[in-house]
Structure formats: structure tokens, C-alpha cells
Design a protein around this motif. Structure first.
Motif, short mmCIF file in Angstrom:
data_model
loop_
_atom_site.label_atom_id
_atom_site.label_comp_id
_atom_site.label_asym_id
_atom_site.label_seq_id
_atom_site.Cartn_x
_atom_site.Cartn_y
_atom_site.Cartn_z
N PRO B 195 0.80 -1.23 0.00
CA PRO B 195 0.00 0.00 0.00
C PRO B 195 0.84 1.28 0.00
O PRO B 195 1.61 1.52 0.92
CB PRO B 195 -0.82 -0.11 1.29
N VAL B 198 0.17 3.81 2.93
CA VAL B 198 0.94 3.54 4.14
C VAL B 198 2.36 4.10 3.99
O VAL B 198 2.91 4.71 4.90
CB VAL B 198 0.98 2.02 4.41
N ALA B 199 2.90 3.90 2.79
CA ALA B 199 4.30 4.28 2.57
C ALA B 199 4.52 5.78 2.69
O ALA B 199 5.58 6.22 3.13
CB ALA B 199 4.76 3.79 1.20
N GLY B 204 3.31 7.44 10.39
CA GLY B 204 3.19 6.01 10.65
C GLY B 204 1.84 5.64 11.21
O GLY B 204 1.70 4.65 11.93
N MET B 206 -0.84 4.94 9.38
CA MET B 206 -1.52 3.94 8.55
C MET B 206 -0.75 2.64 8.63
O MET B 206 0.48 2.64 8.66
CB MET B 206 -1.62 4.44 7.11
N TYR B 207 -1.47 1.56 8.65
CA TYR B 207 -0.79 0.28 8.76
C TYR B 207 -1.61 -0.82 8.12
O TYR B 207 -2.82 -0.69 7.93
CB TYR B 207 -0.51 -0.06 10.23
N LYS B 208 -0.92 -1.89 7.79
CA LYS B 208 -1.56 -3.08 7.27
C LYS B 208 -1.60 -4.09 8.40
O LYS B 208 -0.57 -4.38 9.02
CB LYS B 208 -0.76 -3.61 6.08
N ARG B 209 -2.78 -4.62 8.66
CA ARG B 209 -2.89 -5.56 9.77
C ARG B 209 -2.29 -6.90 9.39
O ARG B 209 -2.57 -7.44 8.31
CB ARG B 209 -4.36 -5.77 10.15
N ILE B 210 -1.48 -7.44 10.28
CA ILE B 210 -0.77 -8.68 9.99
C ILE B 210 -1.75 -9.83 9.81
O ILE B 210 -1.59 -10.65 8.92
CB ILE B 210 0.24 -8.96 11.13
N ASP B 218 -4.83 4.68 12.00
CA ASP B 218 -4.92 4.85 13.45
C ASP B 218 -5.28 6.31 13.72
O ASP B 218 -4.46 7.21 13.55
CB ASP B 218 -3.58 4.49 14.08
#
Ligand code: HEM
Ligand code: SF4
Ligand code: SF4
Lengths: 238, 549
Positions: B195, B198-199, B204, B206-210, B218
Motif C-alpha cells: 500500500p 501507508v508508505a 506512521g 496507517m498500517y496493514k494488519r498482519i 490509526d
């Protein structure tokens, strides 16, 4: 030394500083959701793209100037054989230009806030408190810089700066500030007012400048459970 | 490895979606139910996490696909993958005013109507009206744009001609094409494997859930730098202008966690959405996204997906902390079947290099319609296969959407759909089955029937195969860690909070965090001094006393 001077230059700075630190810490705990620039670029782009960078870039130089002017003692530059005239020319040229850019940038931003209906509608009460104080601080500071053009200017490095550094040794040199010219005193007072408004306005965004981004991998992964706690039901601040 | 597959590196699971465009009737039910669920608040009036656009058309926000202008997604720079809007330093330098941010004019100015005028207008000869009012500044306004202004090719040829995808195809094609057909493209966030939103997020947030690959913002960490809006090439991050925070499609994670489909899927009138698990090799993503040739990106992304039927993959998945029921679900995943087994689903704009995870079965109906209109039997095998080949125009357009301009995979997918149609037609007409039809598209008769089941008959449980949520074990190979995961550290909440009753829903217009992880966690020990009336000693003002109560 009368009591007023003691109160203004010996007590008030600590009150303002305490409010700044405690207020920011409290807001970070209580209203982390409120930590934002509250960007208005969605509403208006053209003026912001001039005013925003002008204001902020000027401000960064002004801040750097304050560090050099207030924190570095005169004895140090003398020992490094920086001639007095060069120091002042530099302070005047760089500081003056940066100050003017900042004021011009803020003027554009304020104009935009008043004239663009969408931006105006997005202006909060805390903005209404911050903009006048911010403008006043800047204008006073610029006026103080202008006074150094006089034939025998006040040397703030032997007055205001000494007082400023003495604050950090918890032994405020009230006399040094009490004898400073009025513009300097007013500038300092307004700055303290700004610091007390800081935690409760959009200015908190300055404390979250994302420098860590430079060292971060592009993609961030997180676990499902590791989200921050939900924002409490609360009144909005700022 | 039994199937000769290379050993999977880091196995991760993703909840992905496939939409069958043949069935979309453009009713916008999905958009409306999504809006009612997520964005019916002040500040998000213009945000459509789900929107349905008519193609050809400009899309929403208008001309979002023009990446020369908005610079979303990634690009290859001397073989290295960097966000198209620039690397970290350039992003930081543009913080104060972001040159690649669409303004409200590129979306539309949301409005309401002055209904009060209907009852309060002074008595007169004319019937009172409810004139439109801007929801941004409250002033009277003329409505000149909306989220689907060019719906059904409305708004005139000028609108349609401004479609950036159409611009890539020649003028002559353009005219013919406009007479040829149109279709609907429902869009949500792609929950990309790579994504770019996110980058480019400097804080920081925005994140991708594992666990399930859902991409979230967030809300407590977002600082309103609004870089993600530019970074996403699909323009699926919206800036809430009231709270100053970015918001985006959450793939209805509270529903997904409970094993239920998203609201847009649940309410889809055409029942054309499929949800399921895909296992993929996270170690291959970076390499796949940096394939030189844009037209190779579709194959490269397929190459990241793992076959859940492979015992080696299943073992690696479970070693990586993915629970057994997720691996089972991946085997039954309709999404995996449509993407990898039948190869009829294609990614939207793979050339953005974000590795999107909402894929589309391209529409065959327009081809059938065009044939029927010209007096042919639209479902007879000879004419249908021939038409796919000769109707180069729609093919070129679909290829620009789904395969960076390579018509071959689109043609193959359409031929498989055509083979399914003609095979089933023979069944319906009681004719002899003709295995050649299936063979000609590289499938078996059984596969054709299974695909037909999935595309035409599949019931709720077959369309949505969603295992309930889990939390990957910390320290497992997929655990990439998070600096906030200290017990009691910033950002942590009572782990049992999730099981307690959720907090009351926020009143519209109040400043609350809509897209943080769910939890009804109490404000354990924290006190809101603003609500304190100054009388008595409120709970939580001082730390609780240690020792037995
Ligand atoms: C390096 C740190 C800083 C960064 C990265 C930063 C960034 C930003 C951004 C992104 C905006 C929003 C612009 C928009 O889209 O509407 C903004 C607005 C603003 N910032 Fe900063 N800022 C910083 C430091 C400061 C400081 C130190 C001050 C003041 C003392 C300040 C005062 C303001 C004001 C007054 C606005 C509102 C402008 C307007 O819309 O009228 N900023 N800042
Ligand atoms: S489609 Fe979704 S995950 Fe992909 S870049 Fe855009 S917002 Fe991010
Ligand atoms: S609800 Fe289904 S059929 Fe209707 S527009 Fe949305 S995707 Fe298409």
C-alpha cells in the motif's frame, strides 16, 4: 527591583513553561485524537500553497535564529573571533528576512481565512485566539530586530539573552530583563502568552513533526490487538 | 514440495474481494449502505468509501486515474520502488502545502436542502422550494457536481471523453466505443499488499494488519499531514475536514472479525461480491511489485499467491501463526478460486504497483449485447468467441483497466466466461455436452460447471468464506513487531476490553475516532477534568490505593 518585574520575569516564565509542558502532556493523554494540523487545504489550495510554506519556512529560520541569539553566549562567539559587526549583520539580514517572510506568510494565511468562506467556516475558537497573539509576537519581534538598525542599539545578547539562559539555571536574572527596552519586554510577554495557548490549540502539531519518517521502512505492519485505545467521548479541544 | 512449488517464505493471510462486473446494475445500494454505516458524519459528507462509477467515465474523484497529475502509487526509479509522489525527504518538504492533493472541486461540494423554507416561507403565490445549501460553509449554492455526476454516461460526451483510461486509446476507437457499450465499476479500497498510502504517511498512522491484511488509519496517530490522500492512486483515502484526520474504507473490519461480510457485500443487490482468504508469500511482494514490464505485474502478483491445497503451504502457514481454520477457509475461498484457479478475475490498475486485493471479473454482457444488437445470436459459441476477438475496442478499454493494456489476459478471461455461457446453454437446451468448448479455454467440463455454480448460484456461505479473527502470536515469523506493544505503554489497552460491551455509538458530528481498533475499554483510571464540576473528589484523580480492598 519592584515586585512587578519579579512577577513578570521571575515567576511568569515558569508558569508559562509549566502550562506548556503539562498542558501538552495532558492533551496528549486525554485528546490524542485532537493532535492534528486540521489542514484546510481541501477547501482552498492556491493561497495556502504560497502562504503555508512561506510562513513555516520563515518560522524555522526564526526559531534557529532564536537558538543562536539566546542560547549561544556572547563570550563564545567572541572566543571564536566572530566580529561583532558580522554577527549583527547576519542577525539582521537572515533574521530580518526570515521574520518578514513569516509575517508575509501569516498575512496570506489570515487573509485566506477571512476571505475564503469554506476556510472561514472551518476556523475554530482556538484559531481566533491564536492568530492575533501569533501575529503580535511576530510583529513585536520584527520591531525589536528593526531597533538594532539604530546608531547605538540595545545589545540583547547582554540583556535578554542573559535573562533567558538564567531561567534554565533556576536563578532568573530579573534585572537583565527589567532594563530591556519595551519592545523586547512586550515580545517576551506575548511569547509567553503564545506558549500558554499552545497546548490547547492546533499549534500542538508542531510537536509532532514527523522526523522519524526519514528512518522508517515504507510499509508499516501492525497486529490486530495493537491499536491505540479508542478516543474517549470528550469535548473537542482547540 | 509435492507440487514442485518453491518453499514459501513468509506466509501471510489477506481477506480479499472479487466483484463480478457482469452482474452490477449500478444501483448504488452498496455506496448508500456504506455511507450510512461509516461516513454519515460532519466532515465526511463527500467521502464515499464505496462508490460506483460508470465506465467509460471520469470516476470519483474526477480523473483520479490521471497519475501524471496526482502522482499516486509507486514507480520504478533505477530499479528501485519509490512512491510516485517522491521519497521521504521530498514528502517532508511538501508538508506545509501538498501539491498533489485534490481539492473539494475535484470531488464535489456536498449540500443539503433548506427544508425549513418549505414550512416557514411567508404566504405567497408561489409554492415554496427547498433550495440547496452548502454543507461546507452553509451558503446557498448551485449544484454542479456529485459523486456520480456522469452516471449512465450522463453529463454529456464532454464528461465521458475526459476519462483518463479512454484518453490512452485512440480517438477513432473512442467514438466507436461510446456507441458500443458501458458498464459499472464499484470500487472500495483495494487493501493492497504494497500500500502506497501507508508508505507516504509521515506519522506512521496507517498500517496493514498482519492477521488479515486490512489497511487502517490509526485515528490517534494521524496528524493530518494528508499525504495518504495523494499517495493512494485509487483515491480511497479521504480527509475528514472536520476532525483533520484521514479516513478510509475499513473493509468493515468489525464485521470481518466476526466472520461476516462487509456491508457493501451484504447489501449488494446483484450479489456479485465474493469475500475470502488468500494466502500469499510476503517475501515475494516487493520483487513482484518491481517487475520492469507493467504488463507483467498481473502475472507477478499471481505468483505471490500460494496454493492453500498444497500441504507444504499449509504447514508453512501454520508455522507462521495462521490458525488452522484460516488455512481451511483459504482452501474454500471463492476469491482464490476466481483469481487463481479459474483465472477469470483481474486486478484493477496493476500498473500502480500497489498490488491491489479487490479483483474484478470483467463484464462479458456488453459483448453479448453488442452482438445481439447486430442481429447475431449473442450466446452461440461461434459468434461469441469471434466477437470477443473482433470487438477490440472494449477489449482495449478493459485491458487498460485491468492488465496495464495487455489484452491477452482479458481476452482469456472473457473466453472462459463465454465458454461457461455456451456450455450451460447446451445444458439448458438439452443438447449433447461439447467438451471441446471447455478444452478450447483450457478448462475441464467439471471446472466449467463449478465456476458456473460459483458465479451464478452460489449462496451466502459460498460467496463469503470468512473465518473469525485471531491475533497472530507474538514472536511468530509474521510478527514484525510494533514499538507500542509494551504492556501499559502508549497505545495499549486492556486486552479484555474487546470482550466488554462496546461504548455507545458516537453522536453524529462529535469528534470521535471512527476507525481505530474496536474496544469498549473503559477509560481505566483516567479522568476528564473538563467535565469535572469541581465538587467532591472524582474517581481516578489519584492513583488507587494498593493492597487488599
Ligand atoms: C516543523 C514543524 C511544523 C510542521 C511540519 C507544520 C505543518 C503544518 C501543516 C501541514 C499545516 C496545515 C496546512 C494546511 O493544509 O492547511 C500547518 C498549519 C499551521 N501551522 Fe504549522 N507546522 C509546523 C510548525 C509550526 C509552528 C512552530 C507554528 C507556530 C508557531 C505553526 C503554525 C501553524 C499555523 C498557525 C497553521 C494554520 C495555517 C492556516 O491554515 O491558516 N506551525 N502546519
Ligand atoms: S487502495 Fe487502499 S490500501 Fe491501496 S493505496 Fe489506496 S488506500 Fe491504500
Ligand atoms: S449494490 Fe451491487 S449491483 Fe448495486 S451498484 Fe453496488 S455492486 Fe452494483
Amino acid at each position: 527591583m519592584n515586585h512587578l518585574h519579579t512577577a513578570l520575569w521571575g515567576v511568569l516564565p515558569y508558569l508559562a513553561f509549566t502550562l506548556l509542558v503539562a498542558g501538552t502532556a495532558w492533551r496528549y493523554r486525554y485528546d490524542r485524537f485532537g493532535f492534528t494540523t486540521r489542514s484546510s487545504q481541501l477547501h482552498e489550495h492556491r493561497l495556502l500553497s504560497i502562504g503555508g510554506p512561506l510562513f513555516h519556512a520563515g518560522l524555522l529560520f526564526v526559531l534557529a535564529g532564536h537558538v543562536v541569539g539566546l542560547v549561544v553566549p556572547k563570550s563564545l562567539t567572541e572566543r571564536m573571533h566572530v566580529p561583532e559587526w558580522l554577527y549583527h549583520l547576519n542577525a539582521l539580514a537572515v533574521g530580518g528576512t526570515a521574520g518578514l517572510a513569516t509575517v508575509a506568510g501569516l498575512a496570506i494565511l489570515v487573509h485566506r481565512r477571512l476571505r475564503s468562506p469554506a476556510v472561514r467556516a472551518a476556523t475554530s475558537r482556538s484559531d481566533l485566539a491564536v492568530y492575533p497573539v501569533l501575529a503580535a509576537v511576530l510583529v513585536c519581534g520584527l520591531a525589536a530586530t528593526a531597533t538594532t538598525l539604530e546608531a547605538h542599539p540595545y545589545d540583547y545578547r547582554e540583556g535578554v539573552a542573559v535573562w533567558f539562559r538564567s531561567l534554565f539555571t533556576l536563578d532568573p536574572d530579573v534585572a537583565a530583563m527589567a532594563h530591556a527596552p519595551f519592545v523586547y519586554q512586550l515580545h517576551a510577554l506575548l511569547a509567553m502568552a503564545l506558549f500558554t495557548l499552545w497546548p490547547f490549540s492546533r499549534l500542538v502539531h508542531a510537536f509532532t513533526a514527523p522526523v522519524a519518517y526519514l528512518a522508517r521502512p515504507y510499509i508499516v505492519y501492525r497486529h490486530r490487538g495493537s491499536g491505540t485505545r479508542p478516543a474517549p467521548q470528550h469535548r473537542r479541544i482547540g | 514440495m509435492p507440487r514442485g512449488e518453491a518453499t514459501p517464505g513468509r506466509v501471510m493471510a489477506q481477506v480479499a474481494m472479487v466483484m463480478n462486473l457482469d452482474k452490477c446494475i449500478g444501483c448504488h445500494t452498496c455506496s448508500v449502505t456504506c455511507k450510512q454505516t461509516w461516513t454519515n458524519r460532519t466532515g465526511t459528507e463527500y467521502a464515499w468509501f464505496n462508490n460506483v462509477e460508470t465506465r467509460p467515465g471520469q470516476g470519483y474523484p474526477r480523473r483520479y486515474e490521471d497519475q501524471d497529475r496526482w502522482r499516486g502509487g509507486w514507480e520504478l526509479k533505477r530499479g528501485r520502488l519509490v512512491p510516485r509522489s517522491g521519497g521521504r525527504a521530498r514528502r517532508l518538504a511538501r508538508l506545509f502545502a501538498n501539491p498533489e492533493l485534490p481539492t473539494l472541486d475535484d470531488y464535489y461540494e456536498p449540500w443539503t436542502y433548506d427544508y425549513a423554507n418549505l414550512t416557514q416561507a411567508p404566504l405567497g403565490d408561489d409554492l415554496p422550494t427547498a433550495p440547496p445549501r452548502s454543507q461546507i460553509d452553509g451558503r446557498a449554492m448551485a449544484i454542479s457536481a456529485g459523486p456520480n455526476w456522469d452516471d449512465d454516461l450522463g453529463g454529456g460526451p464532454g464528461h465521458t471523453a475526459a476519462d483518463p483510461v479512454l484518453e490512452k486509446i485512440s480517438d477513432q476507437v473512442r467514438l466507436e466505443y461510446e456507441q458500443a457499450f458501458m458498464f459499472y465499476l464499484p470500487r472500495i479500497c483495494e487493501h493492497c499488499l504494497n500500500p502506497s498510502c501507508v508508505a507516504v504517511c509521515p506519522s506512521g498512522a496507517m498500517y496493514k494488519r498482519i492477521e488479515d491484511g486490512i489497511v487502517l488509519v490509526d485515528q490517534d496517530r494521524c496528524r493530518g499531514w494528508r499525504m495518504c490522500v495523494s499517495g493512494c492512486p485509487y483515491k480511497k483515502v479521504y480527509f475528514n475536514h472536520a476532525t483533520g484526520k484521514a479516513e478510509k474504507c475499513t473493509l468493515c473490519y468489525p464485521r470481518i472479525e466476526a466472520g461476516e461480510p462487509t456491508v457493501c457485500s451484504e447489501t449488494c443487490v446483484g450479489r456479485l461480491r465474493y469475500l475470502g482468504v488468500i494466502l500469499y508469500d510476503a517475501d515475494r511482494v516487493g520483487e513482484a511489485a518491481s517487475v520492469e514490464d507493467e504488463q507483467g505485474l498481473y502475472e507477478a502478483q499471481l505468483g505471490c499467491f500460494l496454493d492453500p491445497a498444497d500441504p507444504g503451504v499449509a504447514r508453512a502457514a501454520e508455522e507462521a501463526g495462521i490458525p488452522h481454520d484460516w488455512v481451511t477457509a483459504a482452501r474454500e475461498s471463492p476469491v482464490h478460486a476466481l483469481i487463481s484457479r479459474y483465472r477469470v478475475a483481474l486486478p484493477l490498475h496493476p500498473e500502480y504497483r500497489t498490488m491491489p486485493m479487490v479483483w474484478y471479473v470483467p463484464p462479458l454482457s456488453p459483448v453479448v449485447d453488442a452482438l445481439t444488437r447486430t442481429g447475431h445470436d449473442g450466446e452461440a459459441p461461434e459468434s461469441l468467441f469471434g466477437a470477443i476477438d473482433t470487438l477490440r475496442i472494449p477489449l482495449a478499454y478493459l485491458a487498460e483497466l485491468f492488465t496495464a493494456g495487455d489484452t491477452e489476459p482479458v481476452e482469456a478471461a472473457l473466453c472462459r466466461l463465454a465458454a461457461m455461457r455456451t456450455t450451460m446453454r447446451r445444458v439448458n437446451l438439452g443438447q449433447e455436452p461439447d467438451p471441446d468448448i471447455a478444452r478450447s479455454v483450457g478448462m475441464t467440463e467439471e471446472e466449467i460447471h463449478a465456476m458456473y455454480r460459483l458465479l451464478a448460484l452460489a449462496k451466502y456461505e459460498e460467496r463469503y468464506v470468512i473465518p473469525t479473527s485471531y491475533t497472530a502470536e507474538h514472536g511468530s515469523p509474521v510478527d514484525t513487531g510494533c514499538s507500542l506493544e509494551e504492556a501499559g505503554g502508549p497505545g495499549m489497552y486492556d486486552p479484555d476490553g474487546f470482550h466488554t460491551a462496546p461504548a455507545a455509538p458516537p453522536a453524529p458530528g462529535t469528534a470521535t475516532a471512527p476507525a481505530t481498533d474496536p474496544s469498549g475499554a473503559s477509560l481505566a483510571g483516567r479522568l476528564n477534568l473538563l467535565n469535572w464540576d469541581g465538587r467532591g473528589r472524582p474517581d481516578g484523580l489519584f492513583p488507587r490505593q494498593e493492597g487488599p480492598a
